[in-house]
Design a protein around this motif. Structure first.
Motif, PDB file in Angstrom:
ATOM      1  N   PHE A 162      52.543  54.144  19.445  1.00 47.98           N
ATOM      2  CA  PHE A 162      51.171  53.816  19.853  1.00 47.98           C
ATOM      3  C   PHE A 162      50.647  54.812  20.893  1.00 47.98           C
ATOM      4  O   PHE A 162      49.826  54.474  21.736  1.00 47.98           O
ATOM      5  N   GLY A 163      51.130  56.064  20.822  1.00 45.85           N
ATOM      6  CA  GLY A 163      50.705  57.076  21.786  1.00 45.85           C
ATOM      7  C   GLY A 163      49.224  57.388  21.736  1.00 45.85           C
ATOM      8  O   GLY A 163      48.655  57.851  22.718  1.00 45.85           O
ATOM      9  N   ASN A 164      48.585  57.134  20.589  1.00 44.57           N
ATOM     10  CA  ASN A 164      47.151  57.414  20.442  1.00 44.57           C
ATOM     11  C   ASN A 164      46.305  56.152  20.370  1.00 44.57           C
ATOM     12  O   ASN A 164      45.103  56.227  20.115  1.00 44.57           O
ATOM     13  N   ILE A 189      51.978  42.948  17.784  1.00 41.68           N
ATOM     14  CA  ILE A 189      52.869  44.079  17.518  1.00 41.68           C
ATOM     15  C   ILE A 189      52.894  44.978  18.748  1.00 41.68           C
ATOM     16  O   ILE A 189      51.839  45.354  19.279  1.00 41.68           O
ATOM     17  N   TYR A 190      54.094  45.325  19.197  1.00 44.69           N
ATOM     18  CA  TYR A 190      54.267  46.173  20.372  1.00 44.69           C
ATOM     19  C   TYR A 190      54.751  47.560  19.966  1.00 44.69           C
ATOM     20  O   TYR A 190      55.452  47.719  18.953  1.00 44.69           O
ATOM     21  N   GLY A 191      54.419  48.550  20.786  1.00 47.27           N
ATOM     22  CA  GLY A 191      54.901  49.910  20.558  1.00 47.27           C
ATOM     23  C   GLY A 191      54.733  50.740  21.810  1.00 47.27           C
ATOM     24  O   GLY A 191      53.827  50.497  22.617  1.00 47.27           O
ATOM     25  N   HIS A 192      55.603  51.742  21.987  1.00 45.06           N
ATOM     26  CA  HIS A 192      55.530  52.613  23.163  1.00 45.06           C
ATOM     27  C   HIS A 192      54.291  53.508  23.114  1.00 45.06           C
ATOM     28  O   HIS A 192      53.859  53.932  22.039  1.00 45.06           O
ATOM     29  N   HIS A 193      53.775  53.826  24.306  1.00 43.00           N
ATOM     30  CA  HIS A 193      52.735  54.853  24.427  1.00 43.00           C
ATOM     31  C   HIS A 193      53.439  56.170  24.741  1.00 43.00           C
ATOM     32  O   HIS A 193      53.708  56.486  25.894  1.00 43.00           O
ATOM     33  N   SER A 242      60.595  51.688  18.151  1.00 46.22           N
ATOM     34  CA  SER A 242      59.906  51.360  16.898  1.00 46.22           C
ATOM     35  C   SER A 242      58.764  50.409  17.202  1.00 46.22           C
ATOM     36  O   SER A 242      58.711  49.799  18.273  1.00 46.22           O
ATOM     37  N   LEU A 243      57.850  50.283  16.259  1.00 47.59           N
ATOM     38  CA  LEU A 243      56.878  49.194  16.356  1.00 47.59           C
ATOM     39  C   LEU A 243      57.602  47.910  15.990  1.00 47.59           C
ATOM     40  O   LEU A 243      58.387  47.878  15.037  1.00 47.59           O
ATOM     41  N   LEU A 281      47.535  44.579  18.731  1.00 45.56           N
ATOM     42  CA  LEU A 281      48.375  45.750  18.958  1.00 45.56           C
ATOM     43  C   LEU A 281      48.418  45.997  20.458  1.00 45.56           C
ATOM     44  O   LEU A 281      47.375  46.061  21.110  1.00 45.56           O
ATOM     45  N   SER A 282      49.616  46.143  21.008  1.00 43.42           N
ATOM     46  CA  SER A 282      49.770  46.239  22.460  1.00 43.42           C
ATOM     47  C   SER A 282      50.670  47.409  22.832  1.00 43.42           C
ATOM     48  O   SER A 282      51.728  47.609  22.235  1.00 43.42           O
TER      49      SER A 282
END
Length: 400
Positions: A291-293, A280-284, A262-263, A380-381
């Motif tokens: 946060f893939g895009n 805020i962190y999220g997976h690519h 999740s974010l 955003l990271s």
């Protein structure tokens, strides 16, 4: 900086630039061998890439990887598979009929070693030789069946892996689409929340009211801290927060295991006693989820078209404008260098300006947006494969 650009992506160092050129050359080589209009060839290429046949060093390669993923999924949804071929040469010509039918001779090929009419019969050998030949054939057949079994197990494992991946991917998409529809829906919230009491110390209580738009979602999961949305993108997700930065790496809003995660807001951020900078962190994810895009912001044109970010906490709404876009990495504790992920508060104007200068120096381009001491920031990271422990970062300033 203009000379350090490949496929619309700008790179800070010559080493990164050269790596991007290598990726670009590799992509051109692949495209010279694979016809993108042929579903079977694209799906086969995607399978090879998943198996590690092609390795990329920079975001140029990652974007191509995402492109092949999306194209392969499109073909699969249309019912194609790796052996599918699209022909544009019209109807297939029928083979001319033979002048006459040849009757198969009775017992032709009986006891033949190769099954054809001209095969050599076991009867041509003596009894001892026949035993050796039959033993050899049996051994060969046993080896063949073993190979088939091993291939079947490997194939089942591969299909199982991809099945799990697409299951979680599909489930995440479904869940968050449902959650988006719950925003503003108070029918399931059990009525308006009268207030949420935040206890900071034994002497001090702060009473806050959750925005009506998020009351239903908050009642479903008290770890909800806000919602992040960027128009005309797939980024439209709830933002979670816990006492650590690990749980939501592999759990979704419903607190189920989910490799998409999740974010989530950094555990040390405080949306009430507002930090200078919220992270805020999220997976690519290759599928584009989470946060893939986000790395599309490496393009200045894309940033210009998507410069506004909406981040609401559960207590108040907020609008931000993109200010800096850069690549960084996670450093060792003893390295004396700017670490964006440690910048949460600025104790003085001098410290704030110092951090702004560091970010501006790293930024891939100049957005024309600046910040002053007292402004509120949002970062955003996500992961970036351009270097080991790499990170892709977008920093925005609150404007409303």
């Amino acid at each position: 900086m203009a000379g350090f650009e490949v496929a619309g992506i700008k790179f800070r160092t010559q080493a990164d630039y050269k790596a991007a050129l290598r990726d670009q050359a590799k992509i051109e080589e692949i495209k010279s061998k694979v016809r993108m209009e042929q579903p079977g060839e694209v799906i086969t290429l995607y399978t090879q890439m998943q198996a590690g046949a092609y390795r990329f060093e920079t975001q140029v390669g990652n974007n191509f990887d995402d492109e092949i993923y999306e194209l392969a999924q499109k073909y699969k949804e249309q019912g194609y598979h790796k052996d599918s071929v699209v022909r544009n040469t019209g109807k297939k010509k029928k083979a001319p009929k033979a002048a006459g039918k040849h009757k198969k001779k009775k017992n032709a090929g009986k006891n033949s070693l190769n099954g054809g009419d001209k095969g050599i019969s076991l009867d041509d050998y003596d009894a001892d030789m026949q035993k050796e030949i039959l033993a050899a054939l049996k051994k060969r057949d046993k080896r063949r069946r073993l190979i088939v079994a091993v291939c079947a197990i490997v194939a089942a494992g591969c299909f199982g892996y991809f099945g799990v991946y697409y299951y979680f991917s599909g489930r995440t998409e479904m869940n968050y689409a449902d959650l988006a529809r719950l925003k503003g829906n108070t029918t399931l919230s059990g009525g308006t929340l009268s207030g949420v009491t935040i206890h900071y110390t034994e002497e001090e209580d702060i009473e806050l009211t959750v925005l009506e738009e998020y009351q239903t979602l908050y009642n479903k999961n008290k770890k909800l801290i806000g919602w992040l949305k960027i128009e005309d993108t797939n980024i439209d997700y709830p933002v979670m927060q816990t006492s650590n930065n690990e749980y939501y790496l592999d759990h979704n809003y419903n607190q189920e295991y989910d490799k998409n995660g999740s974010l989530f807001l950094d555990k040390d951020c405080d949306v009430v006693r507002r930090n200078t900078n919220l992270i805020i962190y999220g997976h690519h994810m290759k599928s584009g989820k989470m946060f893939g895009n986000l790395n599309k912001y490496s393009s200045e044109d894309y940033c210009r078209e998507h410069s506004i970010i909406q981040f609401d906490t559960i207590y108040e709404k907020g609008t931000y404008q993109v200010m800096y876009v850069f690549r960084s990495r996670i450093y060792n504790e003893d390295e004396v260098v700017f670490k964006y992920y440690q910048f949460l508060d600025a104790a003085s104007e001098q410290e704030f300006n110092s951090n702004m200068q560091e970010m501006a120096a790293l930024s891939l381009y100049n957005t024309g947006v600046t910040a002053s001491y007292g402004d509120e920031l949002l970062t955003l990271s996500t992961c970036d494969s351009s270097e080991e422990s790499g990170r892709f970062v977008v920093v925005a300033k609150r404007i409303e």
